[in-house]
Write an enzyme that holds these catalytic residues in place. Structure first.
Site, PDB file in Angstrom:
ATOM      1  N   ASP A  39       3.108   2.251  -3.673  1.00 36.23           N
ATOM      2  CA  ASP A  39       4.013   3.121  -2.910  1.00 36.23           C
ATOM      3  C   ASP A  39       3.826   4.590  -3.288  1.00 36.23           C
ATOM      4  OD1 ASP A  39       5.962   3.678  -1.061  1.00 36.23           O
ATOM      5  OD2 ASP A  39       7.648   3.157  -2.370  1.00 36.23           O
ATOM      6  N   HIS A  46      -2.813   8.307   2.611  1.00 34.34           N
ATOM      7  CA  HIS A  46      -3.294   6.916   2.708  1.00 34.34           C
ATOM      8  C   HIS A  46      -4.773   6.820   2.334  1.00 34.34           C
ATOM      9  CE1 HIS A  46       0.495   5.573   4.108  1.00 34.34           C
ATOM     10  NE2 HIS A  46       0.446   6.180   5.280  1.00 34.34           N
ATOM     11  N   LEU A  73     -12.467 -12.749  -9.747  1.00 34.80           N
ATOM     12  CA  LEU A  73     -11.209 -12.054  -9.433  1.00 34.80           C
ATOM     13  C   LEU A  73     -10.831 -12.371  -7.990  1.00 34.80           C
ATOM     14  CD1 LEU A  73      -8.956  -9.880  -9.785  1.00 34.80           C
ATOM     15  CD2 LEU A  73     -10.652  -8.159  -9.149  1.00 34.80           C
TER      16      LEU A  73
HETATM   17  C1  IPE Z   1       6.547  -1.282   0.431  1.00 33.39           C
HETATM   18  O1  IPE Z   1       6.593   0.102   0.563  1.00 33.39           O
HETATM   19  C2  IPE Z   1       5.433  -1.844   1.265  1.00 33.39           C
HETATM   20  C3  IPE Z   1       4.080  -1.520   0.826  1.00 33.39           C
HETATM   21  C4  IPE Z   1       3.757  -0.888  -0.275  1.00 33.39           C
HETATM   22  C5  IPE Z   1       3.023  -1.976   1.708  1.00 33.39           C
HETATM   23  P1  IPE Z   1       7.569   0.798   1.611  1.00 33.39           P
HETATM   24  O2  IPE Z   1       7.374   2.275   1.457  1.00 33.39           O
HETATM   25  O3  IPE Z   1       7.352   0.239   2.969  1.00 33.39           O
HETATM   26  O4  IPE Z   1       9.000   0.326   1.097  1.00 33.39           O
HETATM   27  P2  IPE Z   1      10.439   0.985   1.225  1.00 33.39           P
HETATM   28  O5  IPE Z   1      10.647   1.307   2.679  1.00 33.39           O
HETATM   29  O6  IPE Z   1      10.433   2.222   0.385  1.00 33.39           O
HETATM   30  O7  IPE Z   1      11.385  -0.036   0.691  1.00 33.39           O
HETATM   31  C1  IPE Z   2       2.645   3.222   0.618  1.00 33.50           C
HETATM   32  O1  IPE Z   2       2.927   4.573   0.713  1.00 33.50           O
HETATM   33  C2  IPE Z   2       1.731   2.741   1.727  1.00 33.50           C
HETATM   34  C3  IPE Z   2       2.368   1.812   2.672  1.00 33.50           C
HETATM   35  C4  IPE Z   2       3.604   1.413   2.627  1.00 33.50           C
HETATM   36  C5  IPE Z   2       1.538   1.295   3.739  1.00 33.50           C
HETATM   37  P1  IPE Z   2       4.046   5.116   1.702  1.00 33.50           P
HETATM   38  O2  IPE Z   2       3.398   5.442   3.015  1.00 33.50           O
HETATM   39  O3  IPE Z   2       5.212   4.204   1.780  1.00 33.50           O
HETATM   40  O4  IPE Z   2       4.453   6.463   0.964  1.00 33.50           O
HETATM   41  P2  IPE Z   2       5.888   7.117   0.882  1.00 33.50           P
HETATM   42  O5  IPE Z   2       6.826   6.078   0.368  1.00 33.50           O
HETATM   43  O6  IPE Z   2       6.229   7.567   2.273  1.00 33.50           O
HETATM   44  O7  IPE Z   2       5.710   8.252  -0.075  1.00 33.50           O
HETATM   45 MG    MG Z   3       6.956   4.060   0.741  1.00 32.68          MG
END
Ligand code: IPE
Ligand code: IPE
Ligand code: MG
Length: 240
Positions: A19, A36, A130
């Site tokens: 995240d 990303h 792995l």
């Molecule tokens: C969790 O992250 C899902 C992934 C890392 C793929 P999110 O950014 O979607 O989760 P929330 O919305 O903060 O709970």
């Molecule tokens: C995690 O990073 C990637 C996915 C959930 C696909 P985020 O896109 O959720 O990044 P934040 O939480 O907005 O910083």
């Molecule tokens: Mg996120």
């Protein structure tokens, strides 16, 4: 703790909630897409590090069912990055003994992602160093419901249903439960990840945004894990 005793307390299965890509980008005045892209590089380096350390299972939370609600352009970009990643990595995965697996229903994924996933899963299926599980289009609640539906369809009588039978119906199947679940970006929640499997997992939360999560960050998590006392409901003496 000495490095050899740390090694003996390595988790067999690490699961990661990757995240913070968006916030990492925002902090730098970049687009979420750039976040990303940087996140993919971090994933690449963590896969390599797990391979180097001899960790047999790594599960990466890549796309939740809730993530479909993000802007269409972001969803498309995420699947394009996934597709490119698999094209780039297929050869290395085959050569290095990495098996690719998916937790989630591939049928709902965009065609190009679905086809390369199927191809790489097939070409790496005999590998065993792995196993990398990508949780894609994944929801922990949906995974449990899906297992229940399958059990009902098979006509089990309630008294015959055991935890072991139920577990086999989850996407994780015979894969051991995660010993360590890491979440980056400072959030401290499970976000619908591995709800059944996390019963006795150790949790590690770090403020580091995913694109900055390096092999050194992983080592910090592993050091922390090695110092945990996992008691599984028993006393310390019983576990020693
Ligand atoms: C969790 O992250 C899902 C992934 C890392 C793929 P999110 O950014 O979607 O989760 P929330 O919305 O903060 O709970
Ligand atoms: C995690 O990073 C990637 C996915 C959930 C696909 P985020 O896109 O959720 O990044 P934040 O939480 O907005 O910083
Ligand atoms: Mg996120």
């Amino acid at each position: 703790m000495t490095s050899s005793s740390l090694m003996s307390k390595l988790p067999r299965h690490i699961a990661v909630i990757m995240d913070g890509n968006g916030r990492w980008a925002k902090q730098r005045g970049l687009s979420r897409s750039e976040g990303h892209r940087a996140g993919v590089q971090a994933a690449r380096s963590i896969v390599k590090e797990c391979l180097r350390l001899g960790i047999p299972y790594l599960t990466l939370y890549t796309f939740s069912t809730e993530n479909w609600g993000r802007p269409q352009e972001e969803v498309s970009l995420l699947f394009k990055l996934l597709t490119d990643f698999l094209h780039d990595e297929e050869e290395d995965m085959c050569r290095n003994g990495i098996r690719l697996n998916i937790f989630g229903d591939p049928d709902q994924l965009p065609f190009s992602a679905r086809s390369i996933l199927r191809r790489v899963m097939k070409s790496t299926s005999a590998n065993s160093k792995l196993t990398v599980n990508l949780a894609l289009n994944y929801s922990g609640r949906e995974e449990i419901l899906r297992a229940v539906r399958s059990i009902l369809r098979q006509g089990y009588s309630p008294d015959d249903l055991t935890e072991a039978i139920f577990q086999k119906e989850l996407y994780s199947g015979d894969i051991p439960d995660p010993d360590l679940i890491i979440r980056t970006s400072g959030e401290q929640r499970i976000s619908n990840f591995l709800l059944f499997q996390c019963a006795y997992s150790e949790f590690y939360f770090t403020p580091v945004y995913w694109p900055d999560f390096s092999p050194e960050s992983l080592q910090n998590a592993l050091n922390d894990y090695a110092n945990r006392s996992r008691r599984y409901g028993l006393t310390e003496e019983q576990n020693s």
